[in-house]
Write a protein that holds these residues in place. Structure first.
Motif, PDB file in Angstrom:
ATOM      1  N   ALA A  88       5.055   7.448   4.363  1.00  0.00           N
ATOM      2  CA  ALA A  88       4.703   7.133   2.980  1.00  0.00           C
ATOM      3  C   ALA A  88       3.188   7.135   2.787  1.00  0.00           C
ATOM      4  CB  ALA A  88       5.287   5.770   2.589  1.00  0.00           C
ATOM      5  N   GLN A  89       2.464   6.559   3.734  1.00  0.00           N
ATOM      6  CA  GLN A  89       1.012   6.527   3.615  1.00  0.00           C
ATOM      7  C   GLN A  89       0.419   7.937   3.666  1.00  0.00           C
ATOM      8  OE1 GLN A  89      -0.550   3.797   6.537  1.00  0.00           O
ATOM      9  NE2 GLN A  89       0.034   2.010   5.346  1.00  0.00           N
ATOM     10  N   GLU A  90       0.951   8.794   4.542  1.00  0.00           N
ATOM     11  CA  GLU A  90       0.446  10.166   4.625  1.00  0.00           C
ATOM     12  C   GLU A  90       0.797  10.942   3.363  1.00  0.00           C
ATOM     13  OE1 GLU A  90      -1.107  13.861   5.798  1.00  0.00           O
ATOM     14  OE2 GLU A  90      -1.560  11.794   6.400  1.00  0.00           O
ATOM     15  N   SER A 117       2.391  10.433  -5.797  1.00  0.00           N
ATOM     16  CA  SER A 117       2.781   9.070  -6.183  1.00  0.00           C
ATOM     17  C   SER A 117       3.912   8.622  -5.262  1.00  0.00           C
ATOM     18  CB  SER A 117       3.254   9.032  -7.637  1.00  0.00           C
ATOM     19  OG  SER A 117       2.206   9.395  -8.518  1.00  0.00           O
ATOM     20  N   VAL A 118       3.700   7.487  -4.598  1.00  0.00           N
ATOM     21  CA  VAL A 118       4.655   7.022  -3.598  1.00  0.00           C
ATOM     22  C   VAL A 118       5.082   5.600  -3.927  1.00  0.00           C
ATOM     23  CG1 VAL A 118       4.953   6.414  -1.172  1.00  0.00           C
ATOM     24  CG2 VAL A 118       3.760   8.518  -1.787  1.00  0.00           C
ATOM     25  N   ALA A 148       0.696  -3.988   4.047  1.00  0.00           N
ATOM     26  CA  ALA A 148      -0.109  -2.837   4.442  1.00  0.00           C
ATOM     27  C   ALA A 148       0.069  -1.683   3.467  1.00  0.00           C
ATOM     28  CB  ALA A 148       0.266  -2.397   5.857  1.00  0.00           C
ATOM     29  N   ALA A 149       1.283  -1.492   2.983  1.00  0.00           N
ATOM     30  CA  ALA A 149       1.538  -0.423   2.024  1.00  0.00           C
ATOM     31  C   ALA A 149       0.792  -0.668   0.720  1.00  0.00           C
ATOM     32  CB  ALA A 149       3.039  -0.303   1.771  1.00  0.00           C
ATOM     33  N   GLY A 203      -2.470   1.448  -1.290  1.00  0.00           N
ATOM     34  CA  GLY A 203      -2.340   1.975  -2.642  1.00  0.00           C
ATOM     35  C   GLY A 203      -0.933   2.363  -3.027  1.00  0.00           C
ATOM     36  N   LEU A 204       0.057   2.068  -2.179  1.00  0.00           N
ATOM     37  CA  LEU A 204       1.441   2.401  -2.503  1.00  0.00           C
ATOM     38  C   LEU A 204       2.026   1.350  -3.438  1.00  0.00           C
ATOM     39  CD1 LEU A 204       0.863   4.133   0.041  1.00  0.00           C
ATOM     40  CD2 LEU A 204       3.177   3.641   0.811  1.00  0.00           C
TER      41      LEU A 204
END
Length: 372
Positions: A21-23, A30-31, A42-43, A47-48
């Motif tokens: 998801a981060q990658e 947009s995730v 952390a997500a 910015g998730l």
């Protein structure tokens, strides 16, 4: 592109989903991720957009929670309007939701393929693989029937592969001559874990430094009605040349240990700093500690019980990166495994290939490709 990640909530499933998801977010998409705990924090920091998860995504009850998964994914889809779903191997509710909603879905698998192979010269337990597939298909069919959908059982494992099915291990973990289904590919470990808490890390290191012996990292998986590793741990690490740091994971609380036992018991959301400190890894054969040991170039002793443990333990032994733990013996086999240069050399080669493969990037590319 808008991607909705809805994996199981346990670290062994949620952490690799967080890495991908981060990658995917880093690539400008947009995730949204269904997440909880340290991975959720952390997500959010990356910015998730995080959607809180619920009990439907607990691995311990995946076979009872297919309808709950289905409804949770439908609600999340209405809220986020994604172009693609990303889910875990034990999320039949997410697969059916993707089929009903007409969305592509990428499935994050485990370290090796658990279901029957074509063309394999050697298979550890074909009956066990067939049983695993039938059990998963039964849950999938039952959910479709509950929803009044046409039975898709004739599709076999194809019904469970999504648009793309990503294995997080190495090709050497598959039986020789294996022909994987067309939609199944290896991407690598997709390794992520939250940063180590400084206080917890200092406490663990202080205990290990005080004992002063070489360290063995022991990661306990679920017993599934099998034999506990604790009697062996007490024998192997009382009065021997090694000490153990034992990660409880999802296992029960430990028994009372004798004062002479050189054993540090932890339940932590990370393992990398302890793997780096260790000479050897002992595991029941679950994906996270196996992939962690390979990434950190550590040989393995495996002692499986249930779940995917038997298949993955056999895969590690076949690939030459693990030896089988004999529970009737004491700590002598620890030294033998730790000094096995051939086994260590194989883990180094796999670690190098993992590093070069950039698994999170390959997985994110698969997510992008699923929308084309």
């Amino acid at each position: 592109m808008r991607a909705l990640f809805c994996s199981l909530s346990d670290p062994g499933y949620l952490y690799p989903a967080t890495a991908v998801a981060q990658e995917t977010h880093r690539r400008g998409h947009s995730v949204f991720i269904v997440s909880s705990g340290p991975a959720a924090r952390a997500a959010e920091e990356a910015g998730l957009t995080v959607l809180p998860s619920d009990g439907a995504f607990a691995v311990s009850g995946w076979f009872r929670s297919a309808y709950g998964q289905y409804e949770h994914v439908r609600r999340a889809v209405r809220r986020t309007r994604p172009d693609v779903l990303v889910t875990s191997v034990l999320c039949p509710g997410a697969l059916v939701a993707a089929q009903v909603l007409g969305l592509p879905v990428v499935v994050l698998g485990l370290a090796c393929h658990l279901w029957p192979h074509r063309g394999a010269d050697e298979v550890d337990d074909p009956q066990d693989r067939a049983w695993r597939l039938d059990s998963m298909l039964e849950v999938h069919r039952a959910l479709r029937a509950e929803l009044g959908l046409r039975d898709a059982g004739a599709a076999g494992q194809d019904a469970l592969l999504g648009t793309s099915f990503l294995l997080r291990g190495h090709p050497s973990l598959e039986p020789p001559g294996t022909e994987l289904p067309e939609r199944v590919r290896h991407v690598g470990p997709c390794w992520w874990e939250p940063p180590a808490d400084e206080g917890e890390l200092h406490s663990a290191r202080h205990r290990l430094d005080r004992v002063g012996k070489p360290v063995v990292y022991v990661h306990l998986g679920r017993v599934f009605g099998g034999e506990s590793l604790w009697p062996w741990i007490q024998r192997a690490f009382t009065g021997g040349e090694f000490q153990a740091v034992v990660e409880l994971g999802r296992s029960a609380e430990p028994p009372v240990l004798p004062e002479a036992a050189d054993v540090t018991v932890v339940r932590l959301p990370w393992m990398s700093p302890l793997l780096e400190r260790s000479a050897l890894v002992v595991s029941s054969g679950t994906s996270a500690p196996v992939l962690g040991s390979l990434l950190h170039r550590r040989p393995l002793l495996v002692s499986p019980n249930g779940g995917e443990q038997a298949v993955l333990a056999a895969a590690c032994r076949r690939a030459g990166v693990a030896a089988v733990l004999d529970r009737s013996r004491g700590g002598g086999q620890v030294r033998t495994a730790a000094d096995d240069h051939a086994m260590t050399g194989r883990t180094r080669r796999i670690s190098d290939e993992f590093t070069q493969a950039k698994s999170e990037s390959r997985a994110a590319q698969a997510v992008e490709d699923a929308c084309r």
